[in-house]
Enzyme design. Structure first.
Site, mmCIF file in Angstrom:
data_model
loop_
_atom_site.group_PDB
_atom_site.id
_atom_site.type_symbol
_atom_site.label_atom_id
_atom_site.label_comp_id
_atom_site.label_asym_id
_atom_site.label_seq_id
_atom_site.Cartn_x
_atom_site.Cartn_y
_atom_site.Cartn_z
ATOM 1 N N ASP A 1 -7.184 -1.390 8.074
ATOM 2 C CA ASP A 1 -7.310 -0.846 9.230
ATOM 3 C C ASP A 1 -8.738 -1.071 10.060
ATOM 4 O OD1 ASP A 1 -5.014 0.708 8.793
ATOM 5 O OD2 ASP A 1 -6.203 2.278 7.996
ATOM 6 N N ASN B 1 -7.969 -4.796 -0.278
ATOM 7 C CA ASN B 1 -7.778 -3.744 -0.882
ATOM 8 C C ASN B 1 -6.838 -3.916 -2.090
ATOM 9 O OD1 ASN B 1 -4.693 -4.206 0.003
ATOM 10 N ND2 ASN B 1 -5.715 -3.692 1.987
#
Ligand code: CTP
Length: 400
Positions: free
Chosen positions: A280, A211
């Site tokens: 996640d 990310n």
């Protein structure tokens, strides 16, 4: 530092067009209550007349223009000892190269080599010079030796280029000077664990999912906690930042690595700040060999949920531990953040809308709201370092 007198700042000025801004910096330091003496390099005297600094500071500006090296031996030691803080603004690539190599061949380099005071450098130069790997390496070396930096900003440069290398605003340099001068040790005796940066979830030996986290916020917290006297353990994902000196660094790659590192290091820490951005989900399987193209067929990837590191820490939190988390949101920021505060058993959550200008990824500023069980506090747009100090202030308030 003797607190019964005004703080002493030695201001080193080197030869760049931004030298004129050092006059304003001197003024701001004086307005903040400091006494300032100036050392100018020979090149700096080509840009600003020493008389300007003499008039403003009320002291002779120390220069090398008279070629009397025998003076250095006396004056440099006296000034090196006089300084509570040494600031070089603007700093050229040349002075940083000399400092990184221990070269002392003029009054400024000689004095800064002799001083025991904290040193702050505010670089200013052409982008090419600033981004040159040699300059970056010298800055990394100086950082790892404990030298502080007020990084340059991006903008229109005197050479006509637009890019990074513009002297940081003098207000920011002055604010940094006062932070260093009035450094308090209010976190002394505390052990602080900070996590920072992204995770990488491997797909095959050459590819991963990650990310946009730069790690800057977590690193700013680690530096601030160190400066305030804490013992700091920094768990860091893969980032492009230099390790702050005096901090124990534990690297991690995936969310599962982070979980193990946290479980190992959290016991014994008084404060845990989870600023990392764990993924996640991770690919269900990591291919042993590089995945090949599917011959025109869609590539379907099955992902499985990663452990929630913060929720795990929250469940295992010991009495006396203060636990801080972050919520990077794009909508309903405060509602989502308040939900996470409860769900993860946090004492404080730092909520930010990553879509707001000046907040979020890979910038040096942030706009956040601090939410605890007893209220919330919206902070203005400020440097990540100032946000870090505000978070630590709130941690101390919650622990009181
Ligand atoms: N966090 C964590 N482990 C995860 C995901 C998040 O420890 N697997 C932590 C983050 O470091 C942060 C806090 O939980 O301190 C909130 O992270 P965020 O990504 O905003 O929330 P999520 O719990 O992942 O929820 P969602 O992505 O659904 O908004």
């Amino acid at each position: 530092m003797d607190t019964t007198r005004k703080p002493h700042v030695v201001l080193g000025v080197t030869g760049g067009i931004a030298a004129y801004k050092a006059c304003e910096l001197l003024r701001l330091l004086q307005k903040g209550g400091a006494e300032v003496q100036v050392i100018m390099t020979r090149n700096a005297c080509e840009f600003v007349n020493p008389l300007t600094f003499e008039t403003l500071s009320g002291y002779p500006a120390i220069t090398d223009t008279f070629d009397r090296p025998e003076r250095w031996s006396v004056e440099h030691i006296a000034l090196a000892k006089w300084a509570d803080l040494f600031v070089i603004a603007p700093a050229t690539a040349n002075i940083m190269a000399k400092m990184a190599s221990g070269i002392a061949d003029d009054m400024l380099s000689t004095t800064v080599l002799a001083t025991q005071a904290p040193v702050l450098i505010a670089p200013a130069m052409n982008s090419g010079m600033y981004l040159n790997p040699v300059t970056q390496r010298n800055m990394d070396d100086l950082r790892s030796l404990g030298v502080h930096f007020e990084d340059p900003s991006t903008g229109y440069l005197a050479c006509g280029d637009t890019g990074v290398g513009k002297l940081a605003p003098v207000e920011a340099i002055a604010e940094h000077c006062f932070r260093l001068l009035h450094r308090c040790e209010d976190l002394a005796g505390l052990r602080v664990l900070v996590t920072a940066g992204p995770t990488r979830e491997m797909l095959d030996p050459v590819r991963y999912i990650s990310n946009r986290s730069s790690g800057k916020m977590g690193y700013a917290i680690a530096e601030a906690a160190r400066d305030r006297g804490a013992e700091v353990v920094l768990l860091s994902g893969p980032v492009n930042l230099s390790t702050p000196s005096g901090v124990t660094l534990v690297p991690f790659t995936s969310t599962e690595d982070l979980l193990h590192a946290v479980l190992e290091n959290a016991p014994g820490c008084d404060v845990i700040i989870q600023a990392a951005a764990p993924a996640d989900y991770r690919p269900q399987a990591v291919a042993e060999q590089k995945i090949k193209k599917q011959g025109g067929e869609p590539f379907v990837l099955t992902m499985v949920e990663n452990p929630d590191v913060a929720a795990t820490i929250g469940r295992q939190k010991q009495p006396g531990q203060t636990f801080v988390g972050f919520a990077a949101e794009t909508e309903k920021v405060l509602d989502h953040a308040a939900g996470k505060l409860l769900k993860k058993n946090l004492d404080l959550i730092v909520a930010n809308d990553v879509t707001a200008p000046g907040a979020g990824f890979d910038v040096d500023t942030n706009i956040v709201t601090l939410i605890s069980k007893d209220g919330q506090q919206a902070l203005p747009l400020q440097s990540k370092r100032a946000v870090a100090d505000a978070i630590l202030d709130e941690v101390l308030r919650l622990r009181a």
